[in-house]
Design an enzyme around this catalytic site. Structure first.
Site, PDB file in Angstrom:
ATOM      1  N   CYS A  74       0.855  -1.223  15.823  1.00  0.00           N
ATOM      2  CA  CYS A  74       0.882  -1.043  14.361  1.00  0.00           C
ATOM      3  C   CYS A  74       0.166  -2.186  13.633  1.00  0.00           C
ATOM      4  O   CYS A  74       0.449  -3.358  13.891  1.00  0.00           O
ATOM      5  CB  CYS A  74       2.337  -0.954  13.898  1.00  0.00           C
ATOM      6  N   CYS A  84       5.354  -6.636   7.864  1.00  0.00           N
ATOM      7  CA  CYS A  84       6.555  -6.296   8.633  1.00  0.00           C
ATOM      8  C   CYS A  84       6.754  -7.352   9.702  1.00  0.00           C
ATOM      9  O   CYS A  84       5.800  -7.812  10.327  1.00  0.00           O
ATOM     10  CB  CYS A  84       6.407  -4.921   9.280  1.00  0.00           C
ATOM     11  N   CYS A  88       5.483  -4.340  16.156  1.00  0.00           N
ATOM     12  CA  CYS A  88       5.226  -3.307  17.173  1.00  0.00           C
ATOM     13  C   CYS A  88       3.750  -3.393  17.564  1.00  0.00           C
ATOM     14  O   CYS A  88       2.888  -3.558  16.701  1.00  0.00           O
ATOM     15  CB  CYS A  88       5.543  -1.919  16.614  1.00  0.00           C
ATOM     16  N   CYS A 110      -0.937   6.507   9.311  1.00  0.00           N
ATOM     17  CA  CYS A 110       0.244   5.756   9.747  1.00  0.00           C
ATOM     18  C   CYS A 110      -0.162   4.576  10.599  1.00  0.00           C
ATOM     19  O   CYS A 110      -0.987   4.691  11.491  1.00  0.00           O
ATOM     20  CB  CYS A 110       1.135   6.627  10.614  1.00  0.00           C
ATOM     21  N   GLU A 116       0.804  -1.221   0.000  1.00  0.00           N
ATOM     22  CA  GLU A 116       0.000   0.000   0.000  1.00  0.00           C
ATOM     23  C   GLU A 116       0.834   1.267   0.000  1.00  0.00           C
ATOM     24  O   GLU A 116       1.951   1.301   0.512  1.00  0.00           O
ATOM     25  CB  GLU A 116      -0.915  -0.007   1.231  1.00  0.00           C
ATOM     26  N   CYS A 176       3.465   8.486   0.471  1.00  0.00           N
ATOM     27  CA  CYS A 176       3.966   7.579   1.509  1.00  0.00           C
ATOM     28  C   CYS A 176       4.043   6.196   0.861  1.00  0.00           C
ATOM     29  O   CYS A 176       3.051   5.697   0.329  1.00  0.00           O
ATOM     30  CB  CYS A 176       2.982   7.594   2.678  1.00  0.00           C
TER      31      CYS A 176
HETATM   32  N1  SAH Z   1       8.941   0.532  10.005  1.00  0.00           N
HETATM   33  C1  SAH Z   1       9.263   1.909   9.944  1.00  0.00           C
HETATM   34  C2  SAH Z   1       8.488   2.673   8.893  1.00  0.00           C
HETATM   35  C3  SAH Z   1       7.023   2.351   8.748  1.00  0.00           C
HETATM   36  S1  SAH Z   1       5.991   2.772  10.104  1.00  0.00           S
HETATM   37  C4  SAH Z   1       9.085   2.555  11.308  1.00  0.00           C
HETATM   38  O1  SAH Z   1       8.585   1.904  12.203  1.00  0.00           O
HETATM   39  O2  SAH Z   1       9.511   3.695  11.448  1.00  0.00           O
HETATM   40  C5  SAH Z   1       5.728   4.493   9.850  1.00  0.00           C
HETATM   41  C6  SAH Z   1       5.372   5.272  11.104  1.00  0.00           C
HETATM   42  O3  SAH Z   1       4.027   4.992  11.539  1.00  0.00           O
HETATM   43  C7  SAH Z   1       6.256   4.930  12.281  1.00  0.00           C
HETATM   44  O4  SAH Z   1       6.677   6.064  12.958  1.00  0.00           O
HETATM   45  C8  SAH Z   1       5.322   4.102  13.125  1.00  0.00           C
HETATM   46  O5  SAH Z   1       5.755   4.028  14.408  1.00  0.00           O
HETATM   47  C9  SAH Z   1       4.027   4.846  12.945  1.00  0.00           C
HETATM   48  N2  SAH Z   1       2.856   4.112  13.393  1.00  0.00           N
HETATM   49  C10 SAH Z   1       2.710   2.786  13.514  1.00  0.00           C
HETATM   50  N3  SAH Z   1       1.491   2.487  14.004  1.00  0.00           N
HETATM   51  C11 SAH Z   1       0.852   3.653  14.195  1.00  0.00           C
HETATM   52  C12 SAH Z   1      -0.461   4.011  14.643  1.00  0.00           C
HETATM   53  N4  SAH Z   1      -1.343   3.104  14.984  1.00  0.00           N
HETATM   54  N5  SAH Z   1      -0.792   5.329  14.696  1.00  0.00           N
HETATM   55  C13 SAH Z   1       0.091   6.275  14.306  1.00  0.00           C
HETATM   56  N6  SAH Z   1       1.333   6.011  13.866  1.00  0.00           N
HETATM   57  C14 SAH Z   1       1.710   4.710  13.805  1.00  0.00           C
HETATM   58 FE1  SF4 Z   2       7.065  -2.604  11.375  1.00  0.00          FE
HETATM   59 FE2  SF4 Z   2       4.910  -1.169  12.046  1.00  0.00          FE
HETATM   60 FE3  SF4 Z   2       6.902  -1.481  13.790  1.00  0.00          FE
HETATM   61 FE4  SF4 Z   2       7.274   0.062  11.610  1.00  0.00          FE
HETATM   62  S1  SF4 Z   2       5.848   0.453  13.288  1.00  0.00           S
HETATM   63  S2  SF4 Z   2       8.679  -1.490  12.457  1.00  0.00           S
HETATM   64  S3  SF4 Z   2       6.029  -1.064  10.116  1.00  0.00           S
HETATM   65  S4  SF4 Z   2       5.593  -3.116  12.982  1.00  0.00           S
END
Ligand code: SAH
Ligand code: SF4
Length: 355
Positions: free
Chosen positions: A123, A116, A120, A341, A96, A109
């Site tokens: 996410c 992934c 986390c 995000c 996406e 973006c």
């Molecule tokens: N894996 C990389 C890039 C993709 S995530 C990273 O973690 O940086 C892109 C951004 O979205 C990151 O800062 C991540 O922490 C944030 N993100 C993830 N889940 C989110 C959520 N539920 N609400 C807002 N931002 C979120």
């Molecule tokens: Fe992966 Fe989401 Fe964590 Fe970024 S925030 S490292 S995309 S699990």
């Protein structure tokens, strides 16, 4: 069909390898330059488009190679005009991207992986696990397609690119590096690296590699909490990449590139939005030239987290500013279509697998 699968994607060949091929079939060397321009400047998705090559040469290219171009499978438009794009890859997987128009700029973006592996807790992409890395041309294609879409839908050029879609870019290092090369080179899309930001969860070896490669694009680190134990509890990746090592890697990055780092900090109610959390963040930031983006949390089903109330956000911001930190508050876009995000989780993917 079998032969199609065996054929090499011509975009795996370097400029020199294309020259070798062209000479081997008795064509003139300048044809290789024309082919390269079609592939990387004009983002051709088929040999048919290469109108300044003879029909015979186009046929020969087709006999030897394929172009496994990314296709747009679906576009969703949100109330705030943010577009969420489902990209279909050659093997049927979906990744996406998001196109975000703001007053004077349009930001794309893009994703670096399908899913992934880092899981986390806040996410949605993490919940779907890693399907596979994206190839360099698949990362490039997302930019080429979003650039075209920016013109078509908003009549404006793409102004910025953030690698904040699906995946951890520093765990797909070589493909990401090569894609950014073709996105930025004058023989490619020619977009300035200053307009590109790569976001990482904090893979320290990758950050050092970026420093050694002396990259010219911007680096953002998803910090989210500056306390080791708390960070371990929501970002498993933090255990193998502890804050102490992250600090060293970022100092090294700054030494080599002179570029200030952006910390992303997702505000989660009662988890990381107290005065004590702000103090820990300010102390952490003292070590590294940086700015802080406070991010509104976008609810993800089953995560158990809630967005911080406005009063906490104000208090948090005021404290950081009192410590002379540069702070931005990032409001989410595209919430109604799950394009914000952390909400990218390829619903289509499930649909396609069921069908
Ligand atoms: N894996 C990389 C890039 C993709 S995530 C990273 O973690 O940086 C892109 C951004 O979205 C990151 O800062 C991540 O922490 C944030 N993100 C993830 N889940 C989110 C959520 N539920 N609400 C807002 N931002 C979120
Ligand atoms: Fe992966 Fe989401 Fe964590 Fe970024 S925030 S490292 S995309 S699990």
């Amino acid at each position: 069909m079998e032969k199609e699968i065996q054929k090499i994607d011509i975009r795996n060949l370097s400029a020199g390898q294309i020259v070798d091929f062209i000479l081997s079939i008795g064509e003139k060397e300048y044809r290789a330059r024309q082919i390269n321009a079609w592939l990387w400047e004009k983002s051709a998705s088929s040999f048919d488009e290469m109108s300044n090559l003879s029909v015979d040469l186009r046929k020969k290219l087709e006999e030897h190679f394929v172009i496994r171009a990314v296709k747009i499978a679906e576009i969703q438009t949100s109330d705030d005009n943010t577009l969420k794009i489902a990209f279909e890859l050659f093997d049927g997987l979906i990744t996406e991207g998001v196109l975000i128009p703001a007053d004077s700029r349009i930001t794309a973006c893009i994703s670096s992986q399908v899913g992934c592996a880092l899981g986390c807790h806040f996410c949605a992409t993490g919940q779907m696990k890693l399907k596979r890395d994206l190839r360099h041309d698949e990362i490039y294609d997302q930019v080429a397609l979003l650039r075209r879409l920016a013109f078509e839908k908003f009549g404006q050029p793409l102004s910025n690119i953030v690698m904040m879609g699906m995946g951890e870019p520093l765990l797909n290092y070589e493909n990401v590096k090569k894609a950014i090369y073709y996105i930025t080179t004058e023989d490619g899309l020619g977009i300035s690296p200053k307009r590109i930001t790569l976001s990482t969860s904090g893979i320290t070896s990758g950050i050092k590699q970026l420093a050694n490669d002396n990259v010219k694009f911007n680096l953002a680190v998803s910090l989210h909490v500056a306390n080791q134990l708390k960070r371990n509890s929501i970002m498993p990746v933090s255990k193998a990449n502890p804050l102490r090592e992250l600090t060293d890697a970022l100092k090294y990055f700054y030494q080599k590139t002179g570029a200030r780092i952006t910390f992303e900090y997702l505000l989660l109610k009662d988890f990381n939005d107290t005065l004590n959390d702000a103090k820990e963040l300010a102390a952490f930031c003292r070590n590294i030239p940086c700015k802080v983006n406070l991010i509104e949390y976008n609810p993800v089903e089953g995560s158990g987290f809630e967005r911080s109330p406005e009063a906490n956000v104000r208090m948090f911001t005021a404290y950081l500013e009192s410590r002379n930190l540069v702070v931005n508050i990032r409001q989410s876009r595209g919430k109604d279509i799950n394009a914000a995000c952390g909400q990218l989780a390829a619903r289509l993917q499930c649909k396609m697998m069921i069908e």
